[in-house]
Design an enzyme around this catalytic site. Structure first.
Site, PDB file in Angstrom:
ATOM      1  N   TYR A  97     -16.248  15.116 -17.435  1.00 28.05           N
ATOM      2  CA  TYR A  97     -16.558  13.664 -17.368  1.00 28.05           C
ATOM      3  C   TYR A  97     -17.691  13.375 -16.447  1.00 28.05           C
ATOM      4  O   TYR A  97     -17.828  13.947 -15.091  1.00 28.05           O
ATOM      5  CB  TYR A  97     -15.264  12.874 -17.024  1.00 28.05           C
ATOM      6  CG  TYR A  97     -15.611  11.637 -16.949  1.00 28.05           C
ATOM      7  CD1 TYR A  97     -15.783  10.734 -18.024  1.00 28.05           C
ATOM      8  CD2 TYR A  97     -15.673  10.740 -15.655  1.00 28.05           C
ATOM      9  CE1 TYR A  97     -16.075   9.217 -17.791  1.00 28.05           C
ATOM     10  CE2 TYR A  97     -15.579   9.489 -15.517  1.00 28.05           C
ATOM     11  CZ  TYR A  97     -16.063   8.631 -16.665  1.00 28.05           C
ATOM     12  OH  TYR A  97     -16.006   7.311 -16.663  1.00 28.05           O
ATOM     13  N   LYS A 105      -7.930   4.789 -20.310  1.00 35.55           N
ATOM     14  CA  LYS A 105      -8.129   5.239 -21.837  1.00 35.55           C
ATOM     15  C   LYS A 105      -6.975   4.904 -22.704  1.00 35.55           C
ATOM     16  O   LYS A 105      -6.596   4.132 -22.595  1.00 35.55           O
ATOM     17  CB  LYS A 105      -8.537   6.767 -21.583  1.00 35.55           C
ATOM     18  CG  LYS A 105      -9.825   7.041 -20.444  1.00 35.55           C
ATOM     19  CD  LYS A 105     -11.100   6.204 -20.874  1.00 35.55           C
ATOM     20  CE  LYS A 105     -12.003   6.172 -19.865  1.00 35.55           C
ATOM     21  NZ  LYS A 105     -12.572   7.435 -19.170  1.00 35.55           N
ATOM     22  N   ASP A 163      -7.619  17.517 -15.965  1.00 36.30           N
ATOM     23  CA  ASP A 163      -7.770  16.039 -16.301  1.00 36.30           C
ATOM     24  C   ASP A 163      -7.352  16.039 -17.807  1.00 36.30           C
ATOM     25  O   ASP A 163      -7.944  16.534 -18.684  1.00 36.30           O
ATOM     26  CB  ASP A 163      -9.118  15.819 -16.414  1.00 36.30           C
ATOM     27  CG  ASP A 163      -9.477  14.287 -16.366  1.00 36.30           C
ATOM     28  OD1 ASP A 163      -8.970  13.578 -17.445  1.00 36.30           O
ATOM     29  OD2 ASP A 163     -10.491  13.617 -15.838  1.00 36.30           O
ATOM     30  N   ARG A 179       0.955  -1.185   0.074  1.00 33.52           N
ATOM     31  CA  ARG A 179       0.068  -0.101   0.067  1.00 33.52           C
ATOM     32  C   ARG A 179       0.814   1.084   0.097  1.00 33.52           C
ATOM     33  O   ARG A 179       0.575   2.283  -0.526  1.00 33.52           O
ATOM     34  CB  ARG A 179      -1.195   0.122   1.207  1.00 33.52           C
ATOM     35  CG  ARG A 179      -1.614   1.357   1.305  1.00 33.52           C
ATOM     36  CD  ARG A 179      -2.939   1.165   2.315  1.00 33.52           C
ATOM     37  NE  ARG A 179      -2.787   0.665   3.389  1.00 33.52           N
ATOM     38  CZ  ARG A 179      -2.170   0.714   4.606  1.00 33.52           C
ATOM     39  NH1 ARG A 179      -1.271   1.922   4.728  1.00 33.52           N
ATOM     40  NH2 ARG A 179      -2.144   0.124   5.489  1.00 33.52           N
TER      41      ARG A 179
HETATM   42  C1  LIG Z   1     -13.069   7.788 -17.915  1.00 33.14           C
HETATM   43  C2  LIG Z   1     -12.591   9.139 -17.341  1.00 33.14           C
HETATM   44  C3  LIG Z   1     -12.438   9.364 -15.819  1.00 33.14           C
HETATM   45  C4  LIG Z   1     -12.739   8.219 -14.973  1.00 33.14           C
HETATM   46  O1  LIG Z   1     -11.929   7.326 -14.966  1.00 33.14           O
HETATM   47  P1  LIG Z   1     -12.033   5.804 -14.704  1.00 33.14           P
HETATM   48  O2  LIG Z   1     -10.578   5.274 -14.954  1.00 33.14           O
HETATM   49  O3  LIG Z   1     -13.076   5.058 -15.284  1.00 33.14           O
HETATM   50  O4  LIG Z   1     -12.250   5.771 -13.226  1.00 33.14           O
HETATM   51  C5  LIG Z   1     -12.105  10.741 -15.666  1.00 33.14           C
HETATM   52  N1  LIG Z   1     -11.996  11.554 -16.563  1.00 33.14           N
HETATM   53  C6  LIG Z   1     -12.273  11.511 -17.830  1.00 33.14           C
HETATM   54  C7  LIG Z   1     -11.726  12.418 -18.700  1.00 33.14           C
HETATM   55  C8  LIG Z   1     -12.406  10.123 -18.316  1.00 33.14           C
HETATM   56  O5  LIG Z   1     -12.750   9.978 -19.751  1.00 33.14           O
END
Ligand SMILES: *Cc1c(COP(=O)(O)O)cnc(C)c1O
Length: 379
Positions: free
Chosen positions: A98, A195, A170, A46
């Site tokens: 998102y 992604k 992000d 952890r």
């Molecule tokens: C998918 C996504 C998230 C969340 O990510 P997870 O891995 O699904 O928890 C956050 N921001 C954006 C822009 C995303 O496309």
């Protein structure tokens, strides 16, 4: 070293006597200690794990930051960044977020006493005007999803600096290959590694990279205190996926550009949203801060029925949430990723019912265009 080189040239296994080319999966929860009164480099996974550490160092290098952190999901990464705030603190955020981030901001942060003020952050003056004495953070995505709006990151960084605020972005839609916000003045860069970084739809993971040492210390404390870190096997998968980030993104973006051009000339298509098109409203701003339009685009098909028919008739675009995979996908944002947009925000950011979002994979470009063409011709 350029980013493309760094993707495949890094120390895969520091201190490993066998010098493996791929990072071993240190699938262990705990590490034996030499002394009873002091701990070695690793003691408990952890708090730190060698596989995760290689990935975290790689992410910090790719984003040009001081230190990187990897989490069990993108949402866990965003949540950890939000833990930097305290009750009474305010965030000024772009309204186009998102879906999962919208839900976190609307339903979880208020429980901690954090207030979010939504603005159109593509207008830096609107961001500045929303700042109060309680504001601690500016939060944006660029380009946004599914509208592919562009936020001027340098202008927002200036507003943040002037007001002594943290600027978090992000960067999931661009990846470090196409955009490096820390170099544009941001303090915190976040990725849903699920992604593009992973690229193969087989891991959920999140990343945070920061450039300030004190901020890194706080994030490390939170990652360990809350136990949100990514496991060794998923860290290994992500390291493996990352090596092909450049070749995947180059191929995906090339196809996406061709598809965007194709859609803009098709009679059944109303509007195309893609920051790599010179006709995009903020093309100039986007190209100043990024190295391409990426491989995500949206378009409108005239009616909800047409959008549904296109999605369902397509053979190469699978109907699925998420994006950034080697396989192309199609979705109706209103019904899928953005169904949880809070009601009070639907007027500004509800995707139109006839909007389709495409994530372009590495299939043959002509095959993809032929498939879309057949779906469009059938409506
Ligand atoms: C998918 C996504 C998230 C969340 O990510 P997870 O891995 O699904 O928890 C956050 N921001 C954006 C822009 C995303 O496309």
């Amino acid at each position: 070293m350029k980013l493309a080189t760094r993707l495949v040239h890094f120390e895969a296994a520091p201190k490993d006597p066998y010098r493996p080319k791929a990072t071993p999966i240190y699938q262990t929860a705990t590490f034996e200690q030499e002394n009873a009164d002091s701990l070695g480099e690793y003691d408990y996974s952890r708090s730190g794990n060698p596989t995760r550490k290689v990935l975290e160092d790689q992410m910090a290098a790719l984003e040009g930051g001081e230190r990187g952190f990897c989490y069990a999901s993108g949402m866990a990464a965003i949540t950890s960044v939000m833990r930097l705030l305290r009750a009474g603190d305010e965030i000024v955020s772009d309204y186009d977020l998102y879906g999962g981030t919208s839900r976190l901001f609307a339903k979880v942060l208020p429980r901690a006493g954090v207030v979010i003020r939504y603005v159109d952050a593509s207008d830096p003056a609107a961001v500045a005007a929303a700042i109060t004495t309680k504001t601690r953070m500016i939060y944006v995505e660029s380009p946004t999803n599914p509208f592919l709006r562009v936020i001027d990151l340098v202008a927002i960084a200036e507003v943040a600096k002037k007001n002594d605020l943290l600027f978090a972005i992000d960067n999931s839609v661009m990846s470090p290959y196409l955009q490096n916000p820390l170099q544009l003045g941001a303090d915190v860069v976040i990725h849903s590694a699920t992604k593009f970084l992973c690229g193969h739809s087989d891991v959920t993971a999140g990343v945070v990279v920061v450039k300030d040492k004190a901020l890194a210390e706080q994030l490390y404390f939170l990652q360990n205190a809350e136990g949100t870190a990514l496991g060794p096997f998923d860290s290994y998968l992500l390291l493996r996926g990352l090596k092909t980030l450049k070749v995947r993104m180059d191929a995906q973006q090339r196809s996406c550009e061709a598809i965007a051009e194709f859609l803009t000339t098709h009679s059944k298509v109303r509007e195309v949203y893609y920051p790599g098109l010179a006709s995009h409203k903020d093309y100039a701003i986007h190209m100043r801060q990024a190295r391409g339009g990426g491989s995500l685009l949206s378009f409108t098909a005239g009616s909800a029925e047409s959008a549904k028919a296109i999605a369902e008739r397509s053979e190469l675009f699978s109907i699925s949430l998420s994006f950034g995979s080697v396989q192309s996908s199609i979705s109706i944002p209103l019904k899928m990723s953005h169904s949880s947009v809070p009601v009070e925000m639907t007027s500004v950011r509800k995707p139109p019912a006839d909007m389709l979002r495409l994530s372009i994979g590495i299939e043959d470009t002509e095959d993809l265009i032929a498939d879309l063409s057949a779906s469009l011709d059938s409506i």
